[in-house]
Motif scaffolding. Structure first.
Motif, PDB file in Angstrom:
ATOM      1  N   VAL A 180     -29.174   2.590   5.955  1.00 36.59           N
ATOM      2  CA  VAL A 180     -28.001   2.751   6.809  1.00 36.59           C
ATOM      3  C   VAL A 180     -26.864   1.968   6.154  1.00 36.59           C
ATOM      4  O   VAL A 180     -27.103   0.910   5.572  1.00 36.59           O
ATOM      5  CB  VAL A 180     -28.261   2.186   8.223  1.00 36.59           C
ATOM      6  CG1 VAL A 180     -26.994   2.235   9.082  1.00 36.59           C
ATOM      7  CG2 VAL A 180     -29.395   2.939   8.899  1.00 36.59           C
ATOM      8  N   PHE A 225     -27.819  -1.395   4.468  1.00 38.00           N
ATOM      9  CA  PHE A 225     -29.005  -1.999   5.076  1.00 38.00           C
ATOM     10  C   PHE A 225     -30.214  -1.098   4.869  1.00 38.00           C
ATOM     11  O   PHE A 225     -30.105   0.123   4.977  1.00 38.00           O
ATOM     12  CB  PHE A 225     -28.827  -2.165   6.591  1.00 38.00           C
ATOM     13  CG  PHE A 225     -27.726  -3.088   7.019  1.00 38.00           C
ATOM     14  CD1 PHE A 225     -26.482  -2.590   7.394  1.00 38.00           C
ATOM     15  CD2 PHE A 225     -27.929  -4.463   7.090  1.00 38.00           C
ATOM     16  CE1 PHE A 225     -25.464  -3.421   7.808  1.00 38.00           C
ATOM     17  CE2 PHE A 225     -26.919  -5.315   7.502  1.00 38.00           C
ATOM     18  CZ  PHE A 225     -25.682  -4.788   7.854  1.00 38.00           C
ATOM     19  N   ASP A 259     -36.428  -1.097  13.072  1.00 37.45           N
ATOM     20  CA  ASP A 259     -36.754  -2.513  13.193  1.00 37.45           C
ATOM     21  C   ASP A 259     -37.958  -2.836  12.322  1.00 37.45           C
ATOM     22  O   ASP A 259     -38.950  -2.100  12.371  1.00 37.45           O
ATOM     23  CB  ASP A 259     -37.095  -2.843  14.652  1.00 37.45           C
ATOM     24  CG  ASP A 259     -37.445  -4.319  14.854  1.00 37.45           C
ATOM     25  OD1 ASP A 259     -38.578  -4.627  15.241  1.00 37.45           O
ATOM     26  OD2 ASP A 259     -36.555  -5.162  14.593  1.00 37.45           O
ATOM     27  N   TRP A 313     -34.718  -4.961  10.033  1.00 38.67           N
ATOM     28  CA  TRP A 313     -33.691  -4.582   9.061  1.00 38.67           C
ATOM     29  C   TRP A 313     -33.684  -5.599   7.916  1.00 38.67           C
ATOM     30  O   TRP A 313     -34.047  -6.758   8.099  1.00 38.67           O
ATOM     31  CB  TRP A 313     -32.304  -4.587   9.720  1.00 38.67           C
ATOM     32  CG  TRP A 313     -32.111  -3.577  10.807  1.00 38.67           C
ATOM     33  CD1 TRP A 313     -32.822  -3.448  11.973  1.00 38.67           C
ATOM     34  CD2 TRP A 313     -31.101  -2.569  10.862  1.00 38.67           C
ATOM     35  NE1 TRP A 313     -32.330  -2.418  12.731  1.00 38.67           N
ATOM     36  CE2 TRP A 313     -31.262  -1.865  12.088  1.00 38.67           C
ATOM     37  CE3 TRP A 313     -30.053  -2.179  10.016  1.00 38.67           C
ATOM     38  CZ2 TRP A 313     -30.435  -0.791  12.459  1.00 38.67           C
ATOM     39  CZ3 TRP A 313     -29.229  -1.129  10.398  1.00 38.67           C
ATOM     40  CH2 TRP A 313     -29.432  -0.448  11.602  1.00 38.67           C
ATOM     41  N   GLY A 314     -33.235  -5.138   6.757  1.00 36.75           N
ATOM     42  CA  GLY A 314     -32.939  -6.060   5.679  1.00 36.75           C
ATOM     43  C   GLY A 314     -31.669  -6.835   5.986  1.00 36.75           C
ATOM     44  O   GLY A 314     -30.969  -6.544   6.962  1.00 36.75           O
ATOM     45  N   GLN A 315     -31.370  -7.791   5.145  1.00 39.85           N
ATOM     46  CA  GLN A 315     -30.247  -8.683   5.411  1.00 39.85           C
ATOM     47  C   GLN A 315     -28.887  -8.037   5.132  1.00 39.85           C
ATOM     48  O   GLN A 315     -27.866  -8.563   5.548  1.00 39.85           O
ATOM     49  CB  GLN A 315     -30.384  -9.981   4.579  1.00 39.85           C
ATOM     50  CG  GLN A 315     -29.976  -9.866   3.124  1.00 39.85           C
ATOM     51  CD  GLN A 315     -31.062  -9.308   2.221  1.00 39.85           C
ATOM     52  OE1 GLN A 315     -32.030  -8.686   2.667  1.00 39.85           O
ATOM     53  NE2 GLN A 315     -30.904  -9.534   0.915  1.00 39.85           N
TER      54      GLN A 315
END
Lengths: 124, 109
Positions: free
Chosen positions: A37, A94, A112, A114-116
């Protein structure tokens, strides 16, 4: 606890290819879809596409086939390539896990964890 | 494509107040709706899935409701750490396409 850690180039030149990778800790890639995303001030949150551990993919058609997702199960990671970038591709990108449940005969989905996030600027 | 419309865009409230955020979809989606909280410089955090199920670790002051095309996220008593942007999200099973609302920003009054 499942964690996603992502990395990639923060600056990409116009017309070149944006490349990002997301490694998954605490879970196998098997049995889930994994997604990308992006978030830009002008367009909010925009879904790019998803990939399954088997390699099956789905993409947002708005990206006009410029996006390619790949997966490396041996490294427990998945990647995004976005070709022919322009300033409009400047965003925070992301990665995330796609989860779902069956409720009342229908599927509910959510992302769920998510990466940083990786800020990417397209600039010469 | 399903269009998600959140309202209001910005809400100025005081700690301790009860707030309700709205999300409407252009097509019926059953209970296939999630809510996220995002703070500056952070990734979105899952709060609610399946329209009304709280994610693991989410405080009980957060609740989701609705089905079909009208959904709501309610925070029963705002705490300072709740001031953030909230997004609704749906993920169509076929064709596969995820869409997000434009967000509601909670500001301290």
């Amino acid at each position: 606890q499942v964690q996603l850690q992502q990395w990639g180039a923060g600056v990409v030149k116009p017309s070149e290819t944006l490349s990002l990778t997301c490694v998954v800790y605490g879970a196998s890639l098997s049995g889930n879809y994994w997604t990308w995303v992006r978030q830009s001030p002008g367009k909010g949150l925009e879904w790019i596409g998803e990939i399954k551990h088997s390699g099956g993919t789905n993409y947002n058609s708005s990206l006009k086939s410029r996006a390619t997702l790949s997966i490396d199960t041996s490294k427990n990671q998945f990647s995004l390539n976005l070709t022919s970038v322009t300033a409009a591709d400047t965003a925070v990108y992301f990665c995330a896990r796609v989860s779902f449940e069956t409720s009342g005969g229908r599927l509910n989905f959510w992302f769920d964890p998510w990466g940083q996030g990786t800020p990417v600027t397209v600039s010469s | 494509d399903i269009v998600m419309t959140q309202s209001p865009a910005t809400l100025s409230v005081s700690p301790g107040e009860r707030v309700t955020l709205s999300c409407r979809t252009s097509q019926t989606i059953g209970s296939n709706l999630a809510w996220y909280q995002q703070k500056p410089g952070q990734a979105p955090r899952l709060l609610i899935y399946g329209a009304s199920s709280r994610a693991t670790g989410v405080p009980a002051r957060f609740s989701g409701s609705g089905s079909g095309t009208d959904f709501a996220l309610t925070i029963s008593s705002l705490r300072t750490e709740d001031f953030a942007v909230y997004y609704c999200h749906q993920y169509n099973n076929w064709p596969r396409l995820a869409t997000f609302g434009q967000g509601t920003k909670l500001e301290i009054k």
